[in-house]
Design a protein around this motif. Structure first.
Motif, mmCIF file in Angstrom:
data_model
loop_
_atom_site.group_PDB
_atom_site.id
_atom_site.type_symbol
_atom_site.label_atom_id
_atom_site.label_comp_id
_atom_site.label_asym_id
_atom_site.label_seq_id
_atom_site.Cartn_x
_atom_site.Cartn_y
_atom_site.Cartn_z
ATOM 1 N N VAL A 1 14.625 29.736 58.276
ATOM 2 C CA VAL A 1 15.679 30.331 59.114
ATOM 3 C C VAL A 1 15.838 31.805 58.770
ATOM 4 N N HIS A 2 15.756 32.131 57.493
ATOM 5 C CA HIS A 2 15.859 33.531 57.061
ATOM 6 C C HIS A 2 14.762 34.378 57.695
ATOM 7 N N PHE B 1 15.805 26.398 54.997
ATOM 8 C CA PHE B 1 16.682 27.563 54.902
ATOM 9 C C PHE B 1 15.889 28.878 54.841
ATOM 10 N N SER C 1 23.500 38.582 59.606
ATOM 11 C CA SER C 1 22.479 37.535 59.521
ATOM 12 C C SER C 1 22.584 36.714 58.242
ATOM 13 N N GLU C 2 22.923 37.376 57.145
ATOM 14 C CA GLU C 2 23.028 36.652 55.868
ATOM 15 C C GLU C 2 24.142 35.605 55.929
ATOM 16 N N GLU D 1 23.079 32.665 58.179
ATOM 17 C CA GLU D 1 22.162 31.719 57.523
ATOM 18 C C GLU D 1 22.955 30.672 56.751
#
Length: 246
Positions: free
Chosen positions: A180-181, A177, A142-143, A146
């Motif tokens: 989204v995280h 951003f 996921s990181e 992003e």
């Protein structure tokens, strides 16, 4: 008769405004060297300390810079990242909500994508194709996703070849951003993100503004639905989002 004494602007600010005006009128162009402190002080008939403070303010506002190891100041175009940070900070202090942010990015990004579909170059398409391959390879991270998502939309903005539209995203995209995280932390949206990016890329590659714009709108609306499904507050202030991202 009013008794309040009129206050003149500090001398250093007047000097700043003179130099700023010369830069904005291209009397001093990007890359030009600013005269030395003493030379400016002599020509303006002011104390050197006032000139020094004016130059400090110019540097703080990103209109001049000092090369590493150098003493001379040269005219520069303001750094976009710093401008973006100032806009973001303003939006946070204004307590802008995520819903307001969503509405703005929906309009801006869909229009940018439509223009990009007409103007994007082959080299820019190659960068987007590489981003897609990396996104597919990192669906479990996921990181990384992003960062790739942020890069994908930044590349589209570059592809529109319109600096006014590109600058319109500053600050807004930086605040989106953290949103989204939050979404990626709470829901499994990775595959949906990849499919939307593929469809947007196809529209860009085929130079089809309608298809591209439609999928950018779907992609943005999908994030809003996901945000609501995750139980996150669309009316919450964007500052709360930034504080939750480590």
């Amino acid at each position: 008769m009013p008794t309040q004494t009129l206050q003149r602007e500090p001398l250093y600010r007047q000097i700043y405004q003179i130099l700023e005006s010369q830069i904005l009128k291209s009397e001093l162009r990007v890359g030009d060297t600013i005269p030395a402190e003493q030379a400016l002080a002599d020509s303006l008939q002011v104390h050197r300390s006032s000139v020094r403070e004016a130059l400090r303010l110019l540097e703080e506002n990103g209109l001049v810079e000092r090369k590493p190891g150098g003493k001379k100041l040269t005219v520069r175009s303001p750094d976009r990242n710093k401008i973006g940070s100032r806009i973001s900070n303003t939006l946070i202090l204004e307590e802008v909500t995520f819903n307001e942010l969503y509405e703005a990015i929906r309009i801006i990004d869909s229009d940018i994508a439509g223009v990009a579909a007409e103007k994007i170059s082959d080299s820019q398409l190659d960068k987007l194709a590489k981003n897609l391959r990396q996104t597919e390879a990192n669906l479990g991270d996921s990181e990384a996703l992003e960062e790739l998502d942020f890069e994908f939309h930044t590349l589209i903005a570059e592809g529109c070849c319109n600096r006014v539209l590109q600058l319109s995203r500053l600050g807004i995209s930086q605040l989106f951003f953290p949103a989204v995280h939050q979404l990626m932390t709470n829901l499994d949206v990775n595959q949906r993100l990849l499919e939307a990016h593929r469809q947007i890329y196809e529209g860009l590659r085929n130079h089809d503004p309608e298809h591209t714009r439609t999928w950018v709108l779907k992609h943005t609306d999908d994030f809003k639905r996901g945000y609501e499904v995750a139980g996150l507050d669309m009316q919450g202030a964007v500052g709360s989002l930034t504080s939750n991202v480590v």
